[in-house]
Structures are given as structure tokens and as C-alpha cells.
Design an enzyme around this catalytic site. Structure first.
Site, PDB file in Angstrom:
ATOM      1  NE  ARG A 505       5.005  31.842   0.681  1.00 21.84           N
ATOM      2  CZ  ARG A 505       5.747  31.775  -0.403  1.00 21.84           C
ATOM      3  NH1 ARG A 505       5.452  30.867  -1.341  1.00 21.84           N
ATOM      4  NH2 ARG A 505       6.765  32.581  -0.591  1.00 21.84           N
ATOM      5  CE  LYS A 541      10.279  34.269   2.462  1.00 20.08           C
ATOM      6  NZ  LYS A 541      11.300  33.419   1.815  1.00 20.08           N
TER       7      LYS A 541
END
Length: 577
Positions: A505, A541
Site C-alpha cells: 500500500r 485498505k
């Protein structure tokens, strides 16, 4: 289903190497001389050393020693008294000791070993040495045979015309004959010996009563000559023919009268068809012919075995080369410690799962976000082949960095498209304690950051050569992970865990030309002098909002690392993807 062990070479079975038949191998030799048609092969065959060739030479002096003792038993009164054979046996034993020094485990003289090596290394000297052994043994036997009917022993036939083996009674003094019993015994023995040595019997026949034994001795020498190795069968045949020719001449000319007297030819001509001298000569010739055929077959087998050994060595070298290639392939696919684990479990269950948990690992994701715009499958790019060739060049340069000693603790995990994934701290031999300082525990993480900088420099060098403008977008995180190998047919080493997800990420939410890290990673790297710029909270996320930072450089020069710019600018995050 093939397992991890399939990557190693299968253990050869006993019949794998002998792929050519004997007829195919013999097609490489000449029919008469049995020499190899290939001169290089013939040269190698003549110069190689058989392990038993030296020991085979001991058969010649051994035969001569046996012949000497047999001669003393069968022909004790013959000329020479066997001393000629014993003297020859001593000389031959010395020669055999030189040639056989390397063949016996007991080695007492270094000079003898040097002489033995010299005899076997020089082909001409080796052949001459072995041939001399046979010729000398035959010559000694021939000389003793020539002296067979010669009166060399004291007291035997010393007076001309005196056929008696007993001294005359008148020659004895009175004291010797004073005893009546002695006189009676003397007269009885004198009469018995006078009957044996009658005028009808040749005196030479009594001195050498069994001349046929010399032919048998020659046969033993021929058998010893057949045992010699690494000597051409044609040369051995020539030597044996010469030895037999001399023996036949001796039988038919020199020893003929003795043989006629020994077998009673003169008294039984009407009952015998062939003289013993002739029959022995014919028998020697036939046996010699059989030995020549046997020697030819022996050399044929020896040359076939040599070719087979050469084939085995070639197969063994090929197997070793294939094994090395397979091992190199395994070590290229898997990290070194994982490959070592699988290469060492051949006798274990190959289905067992390999996994390892680590608490302090660094993870790096680096991608080229603008490579997708570059890739196209148009004809100008050869349906995308040129784009893939460029990507392969980039990834290969990245992999090349891992071969340097500086980055020995960095392991490439995989590539996904244009994304390069690597990790640090995966060395199981690294021993770290919880109370160790941060610079000791997380030295590999700082090394991973240096590796990220090197990726930037490598890509810049490729851009300069290809006139492109690719940039890297990178994310780094640290923490615990689980590593393991998945797949039995196509094994793949990978790592899993929350640390890996967050590092991914950091890369995907970062900015091109920058290295994005979490706040926890920032606190560790600050101990190594790295400077960061706070980016702020970003949505990740599965993790919610995280505070992230951009790694700017070293504290000594915030905009540079090792004297080179990272390519970071103060523009907004409009380039964020």
C-alpha cells in the site's frame, strides 16, 4: 507428481552408462593390430596406466623361481645345478620389483616408486622393460638347458671311461675297510651301480635323465608372458614365437640325443612313430598359437573396457555438469538458505512444507508507474516484444545489484509486471537479541533503503542510454512476516503477512520518484541518519488512515544520498496514482 527433488540429477543406475554395444566399440579399432583408428584415442590408451599392470610382471620371476626348484628336484645332477635359473630369478625379481612398486600397499623406498613411475610413464621404456623380462627368463632357461648334459658337478664322471659312481675298492685305505659289515655293504652297492651304469646306457642320459622338462619350463614362461598387461598382443606374439622357435631348435638339434635316450627311442623304434623331441616341439607350437589367440582376445577386451571407461567418465562429467546447472537453477529460483534446505532432504519426505516465521523483516516494493503507458503491442514495438526486452534489461540490472557483497542480506522475492519486490533480514543464521540496540537489530532495514537508492541510480543509467524517462515509485515497511515455498512442480518462495500488505500500500499510494514509509518505519530509520518529510494521513485498505512520510535522504544532505538526487520535487500529489 514431481517434487522439489526433481530439480536435482537422478542417481545413475548400473546400466545407464554402457549405451554402446561391443560391436559398435570394436568398430573403432583396426581388425589386425587392434589399434584405434583415432590417433588421439590410441595415444591416450597407450599412455594410461592400468592398476594391475605392474603386479602382472611379478609372474615372470615367480615362474622362474618355481622352475629353479623344480629343476633341482627333477634334474639335480644336470649341468649348472639350477644355479643359473636362481641367478636369473634374482635379476628378474629386481626388475619386477621396480615395475610393481606402485601396485603394492607396502612402499618402503621412494626411489623405487620414482623408478616405477618412470617405467610406466614412458611407453617405449615400459614395453622394453616388460619384453626384457620374458626374453631374459627364456634365455636363462635355454642356457641351463644347454648346460644340462655337461658334467659340472664334482665327482661325477671325473675319470674318462669310468662309468662307475663308486670309487674303486683299492683306493680305500685299510682302516676304512677294516669293518666286515662295511665291506659287504660296499660290494652290494658297487654291484648295483655297475649294473645301472652299463655300457649300453649313455652317461649324458644319466646326468640329464628328463630333458623334456625344459620344454615344460618354456611353456610356463609363455604363460607368464601372456599375463603382461599394456603390451601389444602382436609384440607378445612375436616374443613368444621367438622363444618357441629357439626351444624347438634346441629340442630337434641339441637335445635330440638326450631325448631319444630318455624316452627309449633307440630300443623301441618299431613301436613309436614320432620322436619325443618332435612331439614336444609340435605341442609347443600349438599351445603358442592358442596363447596368441587368447592374448588377442584379452587385448580386444582391454580396449573395449577402456572405451567403456572413457564413456563412463564422459557420462559422469556430464552428470556433474547437469547437477551443477540444476543446483544453480535452484539457487536462482530460491534464496540460498531455502535452496540448501531442499537440496539436503533427498532422503526425507519431499512433500513436507517449508515455512519460517520472522519477527523483524524489511519489505520493499518498487514499480515503474509509467511503464503501462510505454507498453504497446503495435508493429513498431514488434507486438510488444521490444517493451518486454526493455523491462527485462531493467529487472536484470536490479538483480545484478543483489550479487554485490554489500547487499548480501537482500533477497528478491518476485516481480509482478513492472513491480519489483525485495526483502531484508530473511537470513536464518542472523542472531539478534531483543536488547540489542536499534542499529544492530535493524541494520538490514537501512541496507534495504540503500538498495532502493541503488535501484533509482540503475534506472537513471538505463534512461540515459535509452532516452526514456521512467521513474520508480517505492514503498517500504517493516515487521513480522511468514516465509515459505509453495508449489511442488514449480516451487516459488514468497512472504505473507500484514507487513507485506502495508508495504504494497505504501508503494501503490505513493508518488512517482519517492519512497513512502509508515511512521513506525520512520522512527527506526531516523537512527541511521535518514531525513523524512511528513505527507500526512492516507487511507489504506484494511488499515484505515495511516500517517506516512516520504524518505528524503541523509541528514548531512537532505536532498541527496551519496551525492545523487532522488528526483523528488515539492510539487503536489497530483502525480499520485
Amino acid at each position: 507428481m514431481p517434487r522439489m527433488s526433481d530439480l536435482s540429477v537422478r542417481r545413475p543406475r548400473s546400466g545407464d552408462y554402457i549405451s554402446l554395444s561391443q560391436a559398435d566399440l570394436l568398430s573403432q579399432t583396426r581388425p589386425l593390430t587392434l589399434r584405434f583408428k583415432d590417433e588421439k584415442t590410441e595415444h591416450a590408451y597407450r599412455h594410461h596406466r592400468e592398476t594391475f599392470s605392474g603386479a602382472a610382471t611379478t609372474g615372470v620371476p615367480l615362474v622362474l623361481v618355481v622352475v629353479a626348484f623344480a629343476r633341482l628336484v627333477v634334474l639335480p645332477r644336470a649341468g649348472g645345478g639350477g644355479w643359473v635359473l636362481l641367478a636369473g630369478a634374482v635379476i628378474l625379481t629386481a626388475m619386477a620389483a621396480v615395475s610393481a612398486a606402485r601396485s603394492f600397499p607396502l612402499r618402503v623406498c621412494s626411489a623405487l616408486l620414482v623408478a616405477s613411475d618412470k617405467v610406466h610413464t614412458a611407453v617405449g621404456l615400459r614395453v622394453a622393460w616388460f619384453t626384457t623380462l620374458v626374453v631374459l627368463a627364456a634365455a636363462v632357461n635355454t642356457l641351463d638347458m644347454y648346460l644340462c648334459d655337461k658334467t659340472l658337478l664334482f665327482g661325477v664322471g671325473s675319470a674318462a671311461g669310468n662309468n662307475s659312481f663308486m670309487v674303486p675298492l683299492s683306493s680305500l685305505n685299510d682302516s676304512a675297510l677294516s669293518d666286515e659289515s662295511v665291506r659287504i655293504v660296499y660290494e652290494v652297492l658297487r654291484g648295483a651301480f655297475d649294473n645301472v651304469t652299463s655300457p649300453d646306457v649313455n652317461e649324458d642320459a644319466l646326468i640329464c635323465p628328463h630333458p623334456a622338462y625344459y620344454s615344460y619350463f618354456t611353456l610356463l614362461i609363455l604363460l607368464a608372458a601372456s599375463l603382461l598387461a599394456q603390451v601389444s598382443y602382436m609384440l607378445k606374439s612375436l616374443v613368444m614365437v621367438m622363444v618357441v622357435a629357439v626351444q624347438c631348435v634346441m629340442n630337434l638339434l641339441v637335445m635330440r640325443p638326450l631325448m631319444d635316450n630318455a624316452d627309449g627311442w633307440a630300443s623301441s623304434q618299431d613301436l613309436r612313430v614320432v620322436r619325443e623331441s618332435v612331439s614336444l616341439s609340435v605341442e609347443l607350437c600349438l599351445i603358442t598359437l592358442l596363447l596368441i589367440v587368447l592374448n588377442r582376445q584379452t587385448e580386444k577386451t582391454s580396449r573395449v573396457l577402456y572405451l567403456w571407461r572413457q564413456e563412463v567418465e564422459e557420462q559422469r562429467e556430464r552428470a556433474a555438469d547437469i547437477r551443477q546447472r540444476n543446483e544453480a537453477l535452484v539457487y536462482n529460483i530460491l534464496p540460498q538458505h531455502v535452496a540448501t534446505h531442499f537440496m539436503g532432504i533427498r532422503r526425507k519426505k519431499h512433500e513436507e512444507l517449508y515455512s519460517q516465521s520472522y519477527e523483524e523483516i524489511g519489505v520493499l516494493f518498487a514499480s515503474m508507474p509509467n511503464f503501462g503507458d510505454f507498453y504497446s503491442e503495435e508493429s513498431v514495438n514488434n507486438q510488444g516484444l521490444e517493451c518486454l526486452r526493455f523491462l527485462n534489461e531493467v529487472i536484470s540490472d536490479f538483480d545484478g545489484l543483489l550479487e554485490s557483497v554489500q547487499f548480501h542480506d537482500i533477497i528478491k522475492i518476485k516481480t509482478i509486471g513492472s513491480t519489483y519486490m525485495a526483502a531484508s533480514g530473511l537470513n536464518p543464521s542472523r542472531q539478534v537479541k531483543e536488547d540489542d540496540p536499534v542499529k544492530v537489530r535493524w541494520a538490514h532495514l537501512a541496507l534495504l533503503v540503500d538498495f532502493a537508492f541503488e535501484l533509482v541510480r540503475a534506472l537513471q543509467s538505463i534512461n540515459e542510454q535509452s532516452f526514456n524517462h521512467f521513474v520508480l515509485r517505492m514503498g517500504i515497511n517493516h515487521g513480522p512476516i511468514t516465509a515459505g515455498v509453495i508449489g511442488a512442480r514449480k516451487p516459488h518462495y514468497d512472504i505473507w503477512g500484514n507487513t507485506v500488505n502495508v508495504a504494497s500500500r505504501m508503494e501503490s499510494t505513493g508518488k512517482a520518484g519517492c519512497i513512502q514509509v509508515t511512521e513506525e518505519t520512520t522512527k527506526i530509520l531516523q537512527h541511521f541518519g535518514y531525513v523524512f518529510e511528513q505527507r500526512g494521513l492516507i487511507a489504506v485498505k484494511g488499515k484505515g488512515e495511516l500517517m506516512t512520510y516520504y524518505l528524503v535522504g541523509k541528514a548531512a544532505s537532505p536532498q541527496q544520498v551519496n551525492g545523487e538526487s532522488l528526483g523528488y520535487s515539492q510539487q503536489g500529489d497530483t502525480t499520485n496514482t
